[in-house]
Motif scaffolding. Structure first.
Motif, PDB file in Angstrom:
ATOM      1  N   ILE A  54       0.889  -0.920  -0.069  1.00 56.99           N
ATOM      2  CA  ILE A  54       0.206   0.369  -0.095  1.00 56.99           C
ATOM      3  C   ILE A  54       1.020   0.953   0.283  1.00 56.99           C
ATOM      4  CG2 ILE A  54      -1.854   1.528   1.348  1.00 56.99           C
ATOM      5  CD1 ILE A  54      -2.641  -1.234   1.952  1.00 56.99           C
ATOM      6  N   LYS A  55       1.995   1.503   0.899  1.00 58.31           N
ATOM      7  CA  LYS A  55       3.124   2.792   1.152  1.00 58.31           C
ATOM      8  C   LYS A  55       3.227   2.714  -0.776  1.00 58.31           C
ATOM      9  CE  LYS A  55       3.645   2.527   5.717  1.00 58.31           C
ATOM     10  NZ  LYS A  55       5.077   1.964   6.518  1.00 58.31           N
ATOM     11  N   ALA A  56       3.824   1.401  -0.601  1.00 59.96           N
ATOM     12  CA  ALA A  56       4.327   1.624  -2.825  1.00 59.96           C
ATOM     13  C   ALA A  56       3.635   2.437  -3.070  1.00 59.96           C
ATOM     14  CB  ALA A  56       4.861   0.018  -2.782  1.00 59.96           C
ATOM     15  N   ILE A  57       2.610   1.757  -3.611  1.00 61.81           N
ATOM     16  CA  ILE A  57       1.290   2.357  -3.940  1.00 61.81           C
ATOM     17  C   ILE A  57       0.895   3.887  -4.481  1.00 61.81           C
ATOM     18  CG2 ILE A  57      -1.384   2.026  -5.116  1.00 61.81           C
ATOM     19  CD1 ILE A  57      -0.993  -0.500  -4.489  1.00 61.81           C
ATOM     20  N   GLU A  58       1.224   4.472  -2.816  1.00 62.50           N
ATOM     21  CA  GLU A  58       0.872   5.866  -2.401  1.00 62.50           C
ATOM     22  C   GLU A  58       1.641   6.695  -2.359  1.00 62.50           C
ATOM     23  OE1 GLU A  58       0.076   5.592   1.658  1.00 62.50           O
ATOM     24  OE2 GLU A  58      -1.530   5.551   1.852  1.00 62.50           O
TER      25      GLU A  58
ATOM     26  N   LYS B 258       3.529   6.169  -5.755  1.00 63.26           N
ATOM     27  CA  LYS B 258       3.312   5.935  -7.409  1.00 63.26           C
ATOM     28  C   LYS B 258       2.296   7.032  -7.566  1.00 63.26           C
ATOM     29  CE  LYS B 258       1.748   2.936 -10.985  1.00 63.26           C
ATOM     30  NZ  LYS B 258       1.398   1.905 -11.375  1.00 63.26           N
ATOM     31  N   ARG B 259       1.715   6.697  -6.548  1.00 63.46           N
ATOM     32  CA  ARG B 259       0.356   8.346  -6.732  1.00 63.46           C
ATOM     33  C   ARG B 259       1.091   9.419  -6.491  1.00 63.46           C
ATOM     34  NH1 ARG B 259      -4.891   7.488  -2.819  1.00 63.46           N
ATOM     35  NH2 ARG B 259      -2.633   7.948  -0.824  1.00 63.46           N
ATOM     36  N   THR B 260       1.914   9.928  -5.966  1.00 62.55           N
ATOM     37  CA  THR B 260       2.424  10.770  -5.373  1.00 62.55           C
ATOM     38  C   THR B 260       3.463  10.973  -6.491  1.00 62.55           C
ATOM     39  OG1 THR B 260       2.317  10.163  -3.120  1.00 62.55           O
ATOM     40  CG2 THR B 260       4.015  12.216  -3.880  1.00 62.55           C
ATOM     41  N   ASN B 261       4.020  10.752  -6.685  1.00 58.59           N
ATOM     42  CA  ASN B 261       4.838  10.495  -8.061  1.00 58.59           C
ATOM     43  C   ASN B 261       3.661  11.170  -9.561  1.00 58.59           C
ATOM     44  OD1 ASN B 261       7.025  10.156  -6.745  1.00 58.59           O
ATOM     45  ND2 ASN B 261       6.516   7.986  -7.237  1.00 58.59           N
ATOM     46  N   LEU B 262       2.960  10.688  -8.892  1.00 65.21           N
ATOM     47  CA  LEU B 262       1.352  10.680 -10.811  1.00 65.21           C
ATOM     48  C   LEU B 262       1.357  12.340 -10.528  1.00 65.21           C
ATOM     49  CD1 LEU B 262      -0.774   8.256 -10.625  1.00 65.21           C
ATOM     50  CD2 LEU B 262       1.220   8.812 -12.400  1.00 65.21           C
TER      51      LEU B 262
ATOM     52  N   ALA C 259      -6.812   8.756 -15.095  1.00 64.87           N
ATOM     53  CA  ALA C 259      -6.649   6.656 -14.905  1.00 64.87           C
ATOM     54  C   ALA C 259      -6.011   6.207 -14.009  1.00 64.87           C
ATOM     55  CB  ALA C 259      -6.816   6.585 -16.219  1.00 64.87           C
ATOM     56  N   ALA C 260      -4.593   6.445 -14.107  1.00 65.41           N
ATOM     57  CA  ALA C 260      -3.508   5.820 -13.416  1.00 65.41           C
ATOM     58  C   ALA C 260      -3.407   5.845 -11.791  1.00 65.41           C
ATOM     59  CB  ALA C 260      -2.226   6.597 -13.234  1.00 65.41           C
ATOM     60  N   ARG C 261      -4.323   7.245 -11.492  1.00 65.95           N
ATOM     61  CA  ARG C 261      -5.026   8.086  -9.733  1.00 65.95           C
ATOM     62  C   ARG C 261      -6.218   6.900  -9.626  1.00 65.95           C
ATOM     63  NH1 ARG C 261      -4.079  11.681  -6.548  1.00 65.95           N
ATOM     64  NH2 ARG C 261      -5.346  12.272  -5.239  1.00 65.95           N
ATOM     65  N   ALA C 262      -7.195   6.853 -10.570  1.00 70.27           N
ATOM     66  CA  ALA C 262      -8.464   5.913 -10.088  1.00 70.27           C
ATOM     67  C   ALA C 262      -7.563   4.334  -9.707  1.00 70.27           C
ATOM     68  CB  ALA C 262      -9.560   5.931 -10.587  1.00 70.27           C
ATOM     69  N   LYS C 263      -6.839   4.037 -10.465  1.00 68.96           N
ATOM     70  CA  LYS C 263      -5.876   2.395 -10.958  1.00 68.96           C
ATOM     71  C   LYS C 263      -5.813   2.492  -9.447  1.00 68.96           C
ATOM     72  CE  LYS C 263      -2.896  -0.591 -13.080  1.00 68.96           C
ATOM     73  NZ  LYS C 263      -2.296  -0.835 -14.318  1.00 68.96           N
ATOM     74  N   CYS C 264      -4.676   3.375  -8.931  1.00 69.81           N
ATOM     75  CA  CYS C 264      -4.041   3.672  -7.203  1.00 69.81           C
ATOM     76  C   CYS C 264      -4.860   3.871  -6.651  1.00 69.81           C
ATOM     77  CB  CYS C 264      -3.232   4.110  -7.082  1.00 69.81           C
ATOM     78  SG  CYS C 264      -1.572   4.467  -8.700  1.00 69.81           S
ATOM     79  N   GLU C 265      -5.730   4.383  -6.694  1.00 67.39           N
ATOM     80  CA  GLU C 265      -6.840   4.146  -5.669  1.00 67.39           C
ATOM     81  C   GLU C 265      -7.501   2.817  -5.664  1.00 67.39           C
ATOM     82  OE1 GLU C 265      -9.617   7.676  -5.711  1.00 67.39           O
ATOM     83  OE2 GLU C 265      -7.753   8.533  -5.407  1.00 67.39           O
ATOM     84  N   ASN C 266      -8.118   2.176  -6.563  1.00 65.99           N
ATOM     85  CA  ASN C 266      -8.766   0.681  -6.443  1.00 65.99           C
ATOM     86  C   ASN C 266      -7.680  -0.326  -5.946  1.00 65.99           C
ATOM     87  OD1 ASN C 266     -10.753   1.893  -7.932  1.00 65.99           O
ATOM     88  ND2 ASN C 266     -10.151   1.035  -9.651  1.00 65.99           N
ATOM     89  N   GLU C 267      -6.923  -0.221  -6.421  1.00 69.46           N
ATOM     90  CA  GLU C 267      -5.462  -1.172  -5.761  1.00 69.46           C
ATOM     91  C   GLU C 267      -4.913  -1.100  -4.124  1.00 69.46           C
ATOM     92  OE1 GLU C 267      -1.824  -0.595  -8.154  1.00 69.46           O
ATOM     93  OE2 GLU C 267      -2.639  -1.299  -9.759  1.00 69.46           O
TER      94      GLU C 267
ATOM     95  N   GLN D  65      -6.374  -2.901   1.487  1.00 65.78           N
ATOM     96  CA  GLN D  65      -6.895  -2.919   2.637  1.00 65.78           C
ATOM     97  C   GLN D  65      -7.875  -3.531   2.990  1.00 65.78           C
ATOM     98  OE1 GLN D  65      -5.358  -0.232   4.470  1.00 65.78           O
ATOM     99  NE2 GLN D  65      -6.754  -1.236   6.364  1.00 65.78           N
ATOM    100  N   SER D  66      -8.828  -3.670   1.394  1.00 68.64           N
ATOM    101  CA  SER D  66      -9.984  -5.026   2.020  1.00 68.64           C
ATOM    102  C   SER D  66      -9.299  -5.834   2.786  1.00 68.64           C
ATOM    103  CB  SER D  66     -10.651  -5.168   1.119  1.00 68.64           C
ATOM    104  OG  SER D  66     -11.007  -5.749   1.539  1.00 68.64           O
ATOM    105  N   VAL D  67      -8.413  -6.709   2.104  1.00 69.76           N
ATOM    106  CA  VAL D  67      -7.522  -7.731   2.743  1.00 69.76           C
ATOM    107  C   VAL D  67      -6.986  -7.522   3.939  1.00 69.76           C
ATOM    108  CG1 VAL D  67      -5.793  -9.503   2.103  1.00 69.76           C
ATOM    109  CG2 VAL D  67      -7.416  -8.533  -0.073  1.00 69.76           C
TER     110      VAL D  67
END
Length: 562
Positions: free
Chosen positions: A421-425, A427-431, A447-455, A460-462
């Motif tokens: 999750i931290k890695a994806i966050e 990645k989202r900041t780098n966008l 599109a990329a930001r929405a993909k990050c948020e879904n991941e 988090q659900s898991v």
């Protein structure tokens, strides 16, 4: 194969298809005289129409009279025609129009498709549709939808008209006990009215229950209306019916779907039509209100509710050895005023002791009643007498239970998921940097930001699921301990409530106090019990249940019936 052979086959085909067997279907919607004449004329018309075509041969005219076309379930002739078509009895169906065949689009498409698979076409004469044509289904769908909508509008108009008539006091319904319904008005039928007054008198003034009243009416030879014999439920409906005090409540049922025409009880889905003092009453309003107050008081108490319930664990399991009837639950009162549940032969409960009624029928039964606590105690004695390897049973059951409640926690490292999750966050900041520097467009950024948020949301659900699993695993040992304790109680003979015994009991036959036989499911044994007069029984197996007052003592033995 030579060309002559093919030509011969063509000639044979022409000969075989010279005459096509044709069936006709017709239907009229009502049963008045004009429509009945139309019904006969429709059949005559189709016979003449088919006979005029030299390539057609009449198979049969199928006709439903006075049945709605919106649903095919109750149209016997229609369904028989479909069965004959699938059997290959004819090649073609001729009908006047789609609305006569079906006013339901789904039925129209379904049946014409099904018939087409069997090589049977349908010709709708007025709509100029032959289902064997290429564009037939499109035109059929359009015309069927129009017919269905017309049926809906007709249904709405009829319902609106009926409600207006109800508001004006017109009675919709049939005659009932005490009243004749003629031309929308209610007239007292004195013979039936006497019975209604008698029921209310017995219930209110004499304090008799509905079961007793039903039995007395049967014994007096009084016939009920539209039912085979008097039952307590028939008496209850009479007491609850507001018409007997002069009021009228209509729209107690309604039709939610104009296609199925299925009626349902109105539980507030539609407005009731209520008119007070609508017609001449058979009983006074005071007597009606008093009777219903008594019923309400009984239904408010849990015992009153249980008295009329058929969901007891021993229901249908206890049989009378005298007449073979099932036992039914009843509540009785002890001398000290406390209440207890007992089981009584249905024939004895309805008719009392054996006797000949006024109609000359032998009714009643001498079968004895048995207390629920005694039936439970007998089941305890039976289960206690069973011989089995208790330790093996306990271990096997626990192994099964543990395998069911065990959770697979492999591959569920929540710390590793949090790192993802931290890695994806990041990645989202780098966008944001990529977008502000012009390396990606606005659409690509979104599109990329929405993909990050879904991941992130999925991970988090898991993690949440893993946390819940861990909480349950911590309670697992406690759960297994509780289950083990419960199983040991069952296996070692702790007396349980009726629900447990219901599952293993096949039947309990009460012949008399000296002969009570028990049969268990899947076991070729019969346990016979008799009431003991003292605690020290020479044959053993006599136990006393201290908690139950006036508990009987039982002694018994088992017999192999396999």
């Amino acid at each position: 194969m030579s060309i002559d052979k093919y030509e011969t086959l063509n000639q044979e085909r022409k000969i075989q298809h010279t005459k096509r067997k044709v069936a006709a279907y017709c239907r009229v919607s009502t049963d008045n005289e004009d429509q009945a004449n139309s019904f006969e004329s429709q059949q005559r018309y189709f016979r003449q129409y088919i006979e005029r075509n030299p390539d057609w041969e009449l198979y049969e005219v199928f006709a439903d009279e006075g049945i709605s076309g919106t649903n095919t379930k109750k149209r016997k002739e229609f369904n028989r025609m479909i069965a004959c078509a699938k059997n290959g009895d004819f090649d073609l169906i001729v009908t006047k129009e789609i609305s006569r065949f079906a006013r339901n689009t789904l039925d129209s498409i379904f049946y014409t498709r099904d018939l087409k698979k069997h090589g049977v076409g349908v010709i709708f004469m007025n709509d100029n549709i032959n289902t064997l044509d290429g564009d037939a289904e499109l035109r059929l769908a359009i015309m069927s939808s129009i017919a269905q909508e017309e049926s809906r509008k007709t249904s709405e108009r009829v319902k609106w008209g009926q409600k207006r008539q109800m508001e004006q006091g017109v009675v919709f319904g049939r005659s009932m006990l005490g009243y004749d319904v003629k031309d929308g008005k209610m007239y007292i039928n004195e013979d039936g009215a006497k019975v209604v007054r008698l029921i209310f008198h017995k219930f209110v003034n004499e304090g008799k229950g509905t079961h007793v009243i039903a039995r007395e009416l049967r014994e007096e030879g009084i016939k009920p209306m539209r039912v085979k014999e008097w039952q307590n439920t028939v008496i209850l409906r009479v007491i609850r019916n507001e018409k007997y005090c002069g009021d009228l409540v209509q729209k107690k049922t309604y039709t939610p779907d104009f296609l199925s025409h299925e009626k349902k009880y109105n539980r507030g889905q539609e407005e009731f039509v209520i008119i007070k003092d609508h017609h001449e009453p058979i009983i006074s309003r005071e007597l009606f209100d008093k009777a219903n107050r008594i019923l309400d008081e009984k239904s408010l108490s849990q015992e009153g509710k249980a008295k009329h319930s058929n969901r007891y664990p021993f229901s249908g399991k206890i049989k009378c050895g005298c007449c073979g009837s099932s036992y039914v639950a009843r509540y009785k009162t002890r001398k000290n005023g406390s209440r207890y549940k007992a089981w009584r032969c249905l024939e004895a409960a309805r008719h009392g002791s054996p006797h000949v009624d006024k109609a000359g029928n032998q009714v009643g039964c001498s079968g004895l009643s048995i207390r629920n606590e005694d039936a439970t105690h007998i089941m305890y004695l039976v289960t206690s007498s069973l011989k089995y390897n208790k330790e093996k049973i306990t271990n096997n059951l626990l192994a099964i239970i543990k395998s069911i409640i065990a959770m697979d926690t492999a591959g569920t490292d929540s710390e590793k998921l949090k790192s993802q999750i931290k890695a994806i966050e990041q990645k989202r900041t780098n966008l944001i940097d990529l977008y502000t520097s012009g390396d990606i467009t606005r659409d690509e950024f979104s599109a990329a930001r929405a993909k990050c948020e879904n991941e992130i949301a999925e991970l988090q659900s898991v993690i949440d699921s893993i946390d819940k699993q861990r909480e349950m695993i911590e309670k697992q040992q406690e759960l297994v301990a509780e289950i083990t304790e419960a199983m040991n109680e069952l296996i070692n003979g702790v007396e349980y409530e009726d629900d447990f015994y219901k599952e293993i009991l096949d039947k309990m036959v009460v012949n008399d106090k000296d002969h009570i036989d028990v049969y268990l499911n899947l076991l070729p044994l019969k346990w016979s019990y008799t009431v003991a007069k003292s605690v020290n029984c020479p044959q053993g197996k006599s136990l006393k249940k201290a908690q139950a007052p006036e508990m009987e003592h039982f002694r018994g033995f088992s017999t192999d019936i396999g």
